[in-house]
Write an enzyme that holds these catalytic residues in place. Sequence first.
Site, short mmCIF file in Angstrom:
data_model
loop_
_atom_site.label_atom_id
_atom_site.label_comp_id
_atom_site.label_asym_id
_atom_site.label_seq_id
_atom_site.Cartn_x
_atom_site.Cartn_y
_atom_site.Cartn_z
CE LYS A 187 -3.64 2.47 2.39
NZ LYS A 187 -2.98 3.80 2.29
N GLY A 244 5.05 3.68 10.76
CA GLY A 244 4.23 4.89 10.63
C GLY A 244 3.81 5.20 12.09
CD GLU A 268 9.79 2.41 13.17
OE1 GLU A 268 9.50 3.29 14.21
OE2 GLU A 268 10.70 2.95 12.37
CB CYS A 305 11.70 5.89 13.37
SG CYS A 305 12.84 4.99 12.40
CD GLU A 394 8.28 9.61 16.77
OE1 GLU A 394 9.27 9.40 16.21
OE2 GLU A 394 7.19 8.89 16.69
#
Length: 509
Positions: A187, A244, A268, A305, A394
């Site tokens: 996707k 994501g 993740e 990340c 985050e």
Amino acid sequence: MDGTTPNFTPHGKHLIAGEWVAGETTFSSEPAHGQAFDYAVGTPALVDQAAKAAEDAFWSYGYSSREERARFLETIADEIEARGAQITEIGTSETGLPEGRLEGERGRTTGQLRLFASHIRDGAYLDRRHDEALPERQPLPRPDLRMIQRPIGPVAVFGASNFPLAFSTAGGDTAAALAAGCPVVVKGHSAHPGTGEIVAEAIKAAVEKCDMPKGVFSLIQGGRRDVGQALVQHPLIKAVGFTGSLGGGRALFDLCAQREEPIPFFGELGSVNPMFVLPEALSARGADIGKGWAGSLTMGAGQFCTNPGIAVIPEGAVGDALIEATVAGLKEASAQTMLTDGIAQAYRDGKNRFDSRNSVQPLLTTDSEGREANPNLYEVSSEAFLGDHTLGEEVFGPLGLVVRVKSTDEMLTLAKGLDGQLTTTLHLDDGDAELARKLLPILERKAGRVLANGFPTGVEVADTMVHGGPYPASTNFGATSVGTLSIRRFLRPVCYQNIPEGVLPEDLG
């Protein structure tokens, strides 16, 4: 761009089992600069077509030789490199990332494909085991037992916003699944649909050159939530790779668990990657650490990340020197373009969350407008940090938080209170060894990678790399999304008892 290289004009279609398929509706890309293009919107019906084609392909691709799959991975790498200039052109336009970053990421992507090809040729990843028959054993004989890792079936992969190449169409999850022998349905991410399309063209060319089954790879562009839901819930999909947000990843994880046949979701989901600056290192080179931290925080507008968003340091004047150096380094940074309007807004929302906390002291605050981001730095006490869980969430962008501790015991307490992380870092000198030995058992329980005297931004593609960690950093418990061990996510062990050698899989015969 080389004047001899034609410009890439996207056609905006999905790639379903070797055919470019248009859609009934379209969406327009939102490039950082340059021309926007229209792309077909994905649908659950297209998901069904792609998943069925992947299942059909599995019956041949899943049982192909390691050499055939290795050549396929290498050919994908070759085809990506053949389109290198065009990939850089569309990628920089869509994301705002500089050419050097896209070229480096392309090299990482092709290097990863070739590393995986070499790894599966070696065969050690199969973890082959053999317990020979013991027909005379008493009180009962032992049968002949052989074990090997086998591919699980079609895999769904979700492209990432912040890595249009290395974690998207032909990125780590796709490369690992194909190496394992699993067809892939991707996707694509709407932040860079043109980049996804041209990489899909490279994979299509490799499928044709290597005479692979057409259903081994499909790309479904864009789409609303129903497309992602249809993909993770399709009964022919046997695992999911995702990079994501925590919210989006958790929702998909829950859908995978709620299926009639639950499947693994390798997500993740992000991390604040705390750094612990120990007293001797702080005293000897606090200013240098602060300067390095500023550079790491602002690299790529903080859209990694593994961005080190938190520094844990002792109270006192020595710690103040690190902060002063960090602020000075951040002030030198220019505004940077973020990947999407939505990411830019989320960064501003994250800053507002810190601004609204009375317990948080601003050290450097800036305004960010539109798609541009400027750095920010805050400070909080250890007690306040542990008392407000949102301070450990985050903020995707160049925002840092200094957490001050009064003692080494308080530093240990804070470490124990952390959520799961992708990385943790120790800045230490020889005199810090005793404290480091106390911290290390805590930090290794909190993160998939622990490093010393460096900054975690950037993930090496290598046999030993672990990119994962305890929830909420990822759902990859015991697994990694980077490095050769990532292939194991899409394999499962099978034991063969008393099967004649002429019937066993080729890798066991």
